[in-house]
Design an enzyme around this catalytic site. Structure first.
Site, PDB file in Angstrom:
ATOM      1  N   LEU A 118       0.875  -1.167   0.000  1.00 41.25           N
ATOM      2  CA  LEU A 118       0.000   0.000   0.000  1.00 41.25           C
ATOM      3  C   LEU A 118       0.906   1.209   0.000  1.00 41.25           C
ATOM      4  CD1 LEU A 118      -3.001  -0.354   2.520  1.00 41.25           C
ATOM      5  CD2 LEU A 118      -3.132   0.043   0.058  1.00 41.25           C
ATOM      6  N   ASP A 119       0.658   2.156  -0.907  1.00 43.47           N
ATOM      7  CA  ASP A 119       1.490   3.355  -0.970  1.00 43.47           C
ATOM      8  C   ASP A 119       1.484   4.101   0.348  1.00 43.47           C
ATOM      9  OD1 ASP A 119       1.863   2.779  -3.654  1.00 43.47           O
ATOM     10  OD2 ASP A 119       0.173   4.025  -4.279  1.00 43.47           O
ATOM     11  N   ILE A 120       2.493   4.927   0.548  1.00 42.54           N
ATOM     12  CA  ILE A 120       2.627   5.681   1.788  1.00 42.54           C
ATOM     13  C   ILE A 120       1.420   6.585   2.043  1.00 42.54           C
ATOM     14  CG2 ILE A 120       3.889   7.614   0.728  1.00 42.54           C
ATOM     15  CD1 ILE A 120       5.626   7.608   3.282  1.00 42.54           C
ATOM     16  N   SER A 122      -1.657   5.904   0.998  1.00 43.81           N
ATOM     17  CA  SER A 122      -2.883   5.096   0.949  1.00 43.81           C
ATOM     18  C   SER A 122      -3.126   4.460   2.317  1.00 43.81           C
ATOM     19  CB  SER A 122      -2.771   4.000  -0.108  1.00 43.81           C
ATOM     20  OG  SER A 122      -2.573   4.562  -1.390  1.00 43.81           O
TER      21      SER A 122
END
Length: 242
Positions: A118-120, A122
């Site tokens: 999961l992106d930073i 998100s």
């Protein structure tokens, strides 16, 4: 079919990861056609492979942890001064609603790795696991486990753009697998994907003139984020499957 390394064959059968297989072979916990296997051994497709009960016991002690990841944490190793989500796995952050019956142990932090990113910026459901079988199920080349996201966007989306989000976009020169994308409400889309290229949803939206202002993963396979609070974690319960 040509013979392959035993560790690769064990992973293909979904019995364990390659790294786990090598460990089990070294400890004498694997038999091929009734004989104790050796490290580096190759096997044919019709070979009868047995795992010792001790290997299955070792697997049963491995845990999988579900975190509701907040903004500002990275999924894996620390980078650019940001902490990994694993630092949230503490007794104080253990969700009181956890119904798994598993008691926290420091051993549960050993070898814990993210099964998907999961992106930073998100939020939502992030899986950390000690179990190579779970990791392969979620991020292996042949994974067919879908992931569901709620995505808040700005911009205007045409009917053609929505159709392209569902099927017809390319990233990095490769066509994306079909997705399920539709409006959840007037400013939020619901995405269901079976692949996870880097920043895939954000890049897909850019290609059709949208900007993502919020992204939350709410489901992986049959496992829902549910009522798990932001920053808290729980165990994947025995009998609970993706």
């Amino acid at each position: 079919m040509e013979s392959v390394r035993l560790s690769k064959r064990l992973a293909e059968l979904g019995l364990c990861s390659r790294r786990e297989a090598d460990s089990y072979i070294e400890q004498g916990w694997v038999k091929v056609d009734g004989k104790v296997a050796i490290l580096g051994q190759k096997v044919d497709a019709d070979a009868v492979i047995e795992l010792d009960a001790r290997a299955r016991q070792a697997q049963s002690r491995r845990v999988t942890i579900l975190i509701n990841k907040p903004v500002g944490y990275v999924s894996g190793q620390a980078e650019d001064g940001y902490q990994p989500a694993q630092v949230l796995v503490t007794p104080d952050n253990h969700w009181k609603g956890d119904k798994s019956g598993i008691r926290f142990s420091r051993d549960h932090l050993k070898g814990l790795a993210p099964a998907g990113r999961l992106d930073i910026d998100s939020v939502g459901l992030l899986v950390l696991t000690q179990d190579g079988v779970v990791a392969k199920q979620l991020i292996g080349e042949r994974s067919d486990v879908d992931k569901e996201y709620l995505v808040r966007v700005t911009g205007r989306l045409s009917a053609e753009g929505l159709a392209r989000l569902n099927h017809g976009l390319e990233l990095d020169g490769k066509k994306l697998l079909p997705a399920k994308v539709g409006w959840q409400n007037e400013d939020q889309l619901r995405f269901v994907l079976r692949e996870g290229k880097k920043r895939q949803i954000r890049r897909m939206c850019e290609l059709v003139g949208l900007r993502v202002v919020g992204l939350k993963r709410v489901r992986i396979g049959k496992v829902m984020l549910g009522d798990l609070p932001v920053g808290k974690w729980r165990y994947l319960a025995p009998g609970e499957q993706f």
